[in-house]
Design a protein around this motif. Structure first.
Motif, short mmCIF file in Angstrom:
data_model
loop_
_atom_site.label_atom_id
_atom_site.label_comp_id
_atom_site.label_asym_id
_atom_site.label_seq_id
_atom_site.Cartn_x
_atom_site.Cartn_y
_atom_site.Cartn_z
N ARG A 217 13.99 34.17 30.00
CA ARG A 217 12.88 34.29 29.04
C ARG A 217 11.96 35.45 29.41
O ARG A 217 11.43 36.13 28.53
CB ARG A 217 12.11 32.98 28.97
CG ARG A 217 12.90 31.85 28.34
CD ARG A 217 12.10 30.55 28.25
NE ARG A 217 11.02 30.66 27.27
CZ ARG A 217 10.19 29.67 26.98
NH1 ARG A 217 10.30 28.50 27.62
NH2 ARG A 217 9.23 29.83 26.10
N TRP B 20 5.99 35.00 29.13
CA TRP B 20 5.83 33.92 28.15
C TRP B 20 4.98 32.76 28.66
O TRP B 20 4.36 32.05 27.88
CB TRP B 20 7.20 33.40 27.74
CG TRP B 20 8.01 32.93 28.91
CD1 TRP B 20 8.74 33.69 29.77
CD2 TRP B 20 8.14 31.58 29.37
NE1 TRP B 20 9.33 32.92 30.74
CE2 TRP B 20 8.99 31.61 30.52
CE3 TRP B 20 7.64 30.35 28.94
CZ2 TRP B 20 9.33 30.46 31.23
CZ3 TRP B 20 7.99 29.21 29.65
CH2 TRP B 20 8.82 29.28 30.77
N GLN C 239 7.44 34.87 21.76
CA GLN C 239 7.67 36.23 22.26
C GLN C 239 6.56 37.02 21.72
O GLN C 239 6.47 37.40 20.61
CB GLN C 239 8.96 36.84 21.78
CG GLN C 239 10.06 36.16 22.51
CD GLN C 239 11.33 36.79 22.34
OE1 GLN C 239 11.51 37.68 21.55
NE2 GLN C 239 12.19 36.30 23.15
#
Length: 283
Positions: free
Chosen positions: A107, A31, A9
């Motif tokens: 994500r 990501w 992250q």
């Protein structure tokens, strides 16, 4: 007898902003290097922002602006953040199914929360976006309150969005077809997705890639610590038996609405319920 599903992250830089009545348009590098677009409305403040994640084929404009939810939240004094999922809206649209799936979108959501610098969020997701929201809430302690819609027992019995009433292969066929006559003869549910894709000018190959990568692995619902509101249309085939899902959540509650999968978002009680549920006293 129940019908069970047998289907096999880092913080990123911001792009230039373009403020206006439609909010401020931004993007970030997620990501895996994909560029994700999002919009914000309202003033930056100490209050918890509301993050909205749309459903399959749609985008932030279709699910949240056009239905009036953004306007309702702003009237309640909330800051609103709404991404366009990968393959949708103004986000990048690769055609490789390996770049898709709700777990990858979760994500992206985690990256977005870092980008906006929020310690806590209130999170709203619909249909595909509900699965994304559930996956994120099951893996993060940063969700204060969670509201989801357009899903039901299929989350448990199919591991994600219910694929029993509108099969994925039918949706893929509808999205791929170039024959208007063939489209009109298709399953009504699949045809509705094709019509929506045409209406919003979607990249149909990107949508086919997402449909090919749909999440099937379930959600660890017991890990969700946030109070959760489930909103389901009375005639929504993808949100059948919503009580099964609510009863599996640690702190779940249910509100039934008028309409089917496409129209329940337009029931005024959807926006009213979300705003009221998220209007808890700031700690």
């Amino acid at each position: 007898m129940r019908l069970l599903c047998l289907d096999g992250q880092r913080r990123a830089g911001l792009s230039a902003a373009s403020p206006g009545a439609s909010g401020t348009a931004l993007s970030f590098e997620s990501w895996d290097g994909l560029r994700i677009a999002y919009r914000t409305w309202g003033e930056q403040s100490a209050s918890v922002p509301v993050v909205l994640h749309h459903g399959f084929v749609a985008d932030a404009e279709t699910n949240w602006v056009a239905t009036g939810l953004v306007e309702r939240l702003l009237a309640a004094g909330r800051r609103v953040v709404a991404p366009d999922a990968r393959g949708h809206g103004r986000s990048e649209k690769p055609h490789d199914p390996a770049r898709y799936g709700e777990s990858r979108m979760a994500r992206d959501l985690a990256t977005l929360v870092d980008v906006i610098g929020a310690e806590w969020i209130d999170l709203v997701g619909y249909s595909m976006g509900a699965i994304v929201a559930l996956l994120y809430a099951a893996s993060s302690s940063r969700v204060r309150r969670l509201a989801i819609g357009g899903v039901g027992a299929g989350v448990i019995e199919c591991g994600g969005v219910d694929r029993r009433r509108v099969a994925n292969d039918l949706i893929v066929t509808a999205l791929a077809s170039e024959d208007p006559i063939e489209i009109e003869r298709m399953d009504p549910g699949a045809r509705a997705y094709r019509r929506l894709a045409d209406a919003v000018g979607a990249d149909r190959q990107a949508l086919i890639a997402q449909a090919s990568a749909i999440h099937r692995d379930g959600v660890v619902l017991g890990r969700i610590g946030a109070p959760t509101l489930l909103l389901a249309g009375e005639e929504d085939p993808l949100a059948e038996r919503p009580r099964v899902l609510v009863d599996a959540l640690p702190d779940g509650r249910l509100r039934m609405l008028d309409g089917n999968h496409m129209s329940a978002l337009g029931d005024p009680r959807f926006g009213e319920s979300v705003v009221d549920f998220l209007a808890v006293q700031e700690e």
